[in-house]
Design an enzyme around this catalytic site. Structure first.
Site, PDB file in Angstrom:
ATOM      1  N   THR A  16     -61.839   5.699 -30.421  1.00  0.00           N
ATOM      2  CA  THR A  16     -60.873   5.531 -31.503  1.00  0.00           C
ATOM      3  C   THR A  16     -59.571   6.240 -31.117  1.00  0.00           C
ATOM      4  O   THR A  16     -58.958   5.856 -30.127  1.00  0.00           O
ATOM      5  CB  THR A  16     -61.448   5.964 -32.865  1.00  0.00           C
ATOM      6  OG1 THR A  16     -61.779   7.340 -32.835  1.00  0.00           O
ATOM      7  CG2 THR A  16     -62.678   5.161 -33.240  1.00  0.00           C
ATOM      8  N   ASP A  17     -59.178   7.267 -31.857  1.00  0.00           N
ATOM      9  CA  ASP A  17     -57.845   7.869 -31.710  1.00  0.00           C
ATOM     10  C   ASP A  17     -57.532   8.401 -30.302  1.00  0.00           C
ATOM     11  O   ASP A  17     -58.348   9.131 -29.729  1.00  0.00           O
ATOM     12  CB  ASP A  17     -57.682   9.081 -32.634  1.00  0.00           C
ATOM     13  CG  ASP A  17     -58.273   8.880 -34.003  1.00  0.00           C
ATOM     14  OD1 ASP A  17     -58.876   7.837 -34.267  1.00  0.00           O
ATOM     15  OD2 ASP A  17     -58.136   9.809 -34.810  1.00  0.00           O
TER      16      ASP A  17
END
Ligand code: DQQ
Length: 518
Positions: free
Chosen positions: A5-6
């Site tokens: 993700t991030d």
């Protein structure tokens, strides 16, 4: 099987670019989050290393969540990240490289004096994602942490002399009502002219700042351009764009938790963003991975000083191989043509459209304030006056599958409005859970320029498009079943009444870079 993700803590150190990212080593879903770590010398070819930060201490035993890197004087990198402690609270921790002589920065130490910032008087389940810190004129470090107070999005400000003891400032750096939790804030200076990036601690007369937040409520980001008052430690947006979820976006598509860093080698500010899958979760489990990091982009302030502009980093050009070239080709009303001679499942297309007359532009209804809704209404198949014209990418030979990337020009009072859309509604014969049409307005004076450019980066399940030199950017995830590998086609189309000319089109095949330890 894994999920990313991030992007976290991007930085440059001793000849190497580092990217960390939220990562689940045990599955293609969110969970068991560690800071995975990859290194590169060109941000295209990557070598994965062992996770750099993972739950191991009381102050992060339940999670090592997002954060940022800061380069301290003497070129010493340091990471601030959110730990989920034994009681489930979100606290901010610091980590240092174990061995500064290792350019790979393989091992990180988390001092026992962590956490360095504790959620005092702040909602402990909404207090995360520290930014890169910056140094004030008083020699004191500042950092912001994302949060919310009831429905108000907050960027809390903390100060420190030594990076160890931090005190909460009386006032937040900024806040905005009804925006909900601010995840992954990013705050950095931009030069009022030119494309050169600035170090996060740069100061100077006439500098502007950008504050970006990721909204947990909508899963979209927005940013404002404004002025940072060094003495008062407050950020005031210029008021040239909404300071809420209807505001400007780095990317109007599937793009979240983004983060920039300053590249001291080429003096540029580089933007990283995470693009989530739009597929069914079970397909992610079958393919064994989920989530991608988009191609890094250089980001600078537009000469109009109202918005930023983004462009893929030049290193991407090293992956170009075979080229197709077309120039001065008319695309008559309700017509299309195919770009032949190269494979386009992994490609970089750059095209300039000449719009000779705007006479037949459709009238713009001032009630159309939401570009995404407008594109839903007027998709690529809905005939227009000037446009829709653009590209059909990842298309099957008979066009049962296609993703349309296009412009449509409207006539408003005293000006023209340009809309850019990326429409995946017909991207796959297999219906997907989530296939939104993404869109943004493009701030150009088309009556003056009489032309508009489009660049699309196509990579199997990703389309990243840059309108008008990067003024409006849109990323989508698509999952064609026919238009794959050598069976992916690329078309130029015009569904408007007015003829359009392709003054120039260059398209390159893009080779696969090194990834995942190849
Ligand atoms: N993802 C992280 C959080 C952040 C969120 C957890 C944004 O720190 O707020 O994996 O996608």
């Amino acid at each position: 099987m894994n999920g990313t993700t991030d992007p976290n803590g991007p930085m440059y150190y001793k000849g190497i670019y580092h990217l960390f990212y939220q990562y689940n080593p045990k599955g293609a879903v969110w969970g068991n989050i560690v800071w995975a770590h990859s290194i590169s010398i060109d941000m295209m070819n990557w070598i994965p290393l062992e996770p750099a930060i993972y739950p191991s201490k009381s102050f992060d035993i339940n999670g090592t969540w997002s954060g940022s890197a800061t380069i301290l004087p003497g070129s010493k990198p340091v990471i601030l990240y959110t730990g989920i402690d034994g009681a489930g609270r979100q606290v901010q921790n610091v980590a240092f490289p174990k061995d500064l002589s290792d350019p790979y920065l393989r091992e990180w130490t988390k001092p026992d004096y962590n956490p360095i910032i504790f959620p005092c008087g702040v909602n402990a389940s909404a207090f995360r994602d520290p930014t890169t810190a910056w140094l004030g004129p008083d020699g004191i470090w500042r950092v912001t942490v994302g949060s919310k107070r009831e429905k108000r999005g907050m960027a809390y400000l903390f100060r420190s002399k030594d990076f160890v003891r931090w005190t909460k400032a009386k006032h937040p750096l900024h806040s905005s009502k009804d925006t909900g939790m601010w995840e992954c804030p990013d705050f950095f200076p931009v030069s009022p002219e030119g494309r050169l990036g600035l170090d996060t601690s740069a100061r100077g007369k006439g500098l502007k700042h950008v504050l970006k937040v990721s909204l947990d409520l909508t899963r979209f980001e927005y940013y404002t351009v404004g002025k940072y008052d060094y003495a008062k430690d407050t950020y005031v947006p210029d008021n040239t764009s909404p300071d809420n979820s209807t505001g400007l976006r780095f990317d109007y598509g599937n793009f979240y938790a983004s983060k920039t860093f300053f590249d001291p080698v080429k003096h540029r500010r580089i933007l990283w963003g995470w693009s989530n899958e739009s597929d069914r979760a079970q397909n992610e489990t079958i393919k064994g991975w989920a989530g991608i990091q988009t191609i890094p982009r250089v980001l600078w302030l537009d000469s109009n000083q109202r918005q930023v502009v983004e462009w893929p980093i030049e290193e991407l050009e090293s992956l170009r191989t075979k080229q197709a070239y077309i120039h001065d080709k008319l695309v008559k009303s309700a017509n299309y043509f195919e770009v032949e001679g190269i494979q386009t499942s992994q490609a970089n297309v750059e095209v300039t459209f000449d719009v000779s007359s705007l006479e037949r532009a459709e009238n713009f209804d001032p009630a159309w304030t939401d570009p995404q809704k407008l594109c839903g209404l007027k998709d690529a198949e809905v005939k227009g006056g000037v446009g829709p014209f653009g590209l059909l990418v990842l298309a099957s030979a008979k066009m049962e599958e296609k993703t349309a990337v296009f412009f449509r020009v409207f006539k408003a009072q005293n000006k023209h409005v340009v809309l850019m859309c990326q429409d995946p509604k017909r991207s796959s014969l297999v219906p997907r859970v989530y296939e939104p049409t993404f869109a943004g307005f493009v701030d150009v004076d088309i009556a003056k320029t009489k032309r508009i450019s489009l660049r699309s980066l196509i990579d199997n399940s990703v389309v990243e498009s840059f309108g008008a030199g990067g003024k409006t950017c849109i990323t989508s995830r698509v999952y064609p079943t026919l238009a794959i590998g050598p069976n992916a086609h690329l078309f130029v189309f015009n569904n408007g009444l007015e003829d359009i000319k392709v003054s120039e089109l260059k398209a390159w095949e893009i080779r696969t870079p090194l990834m995942n330890g190849d």
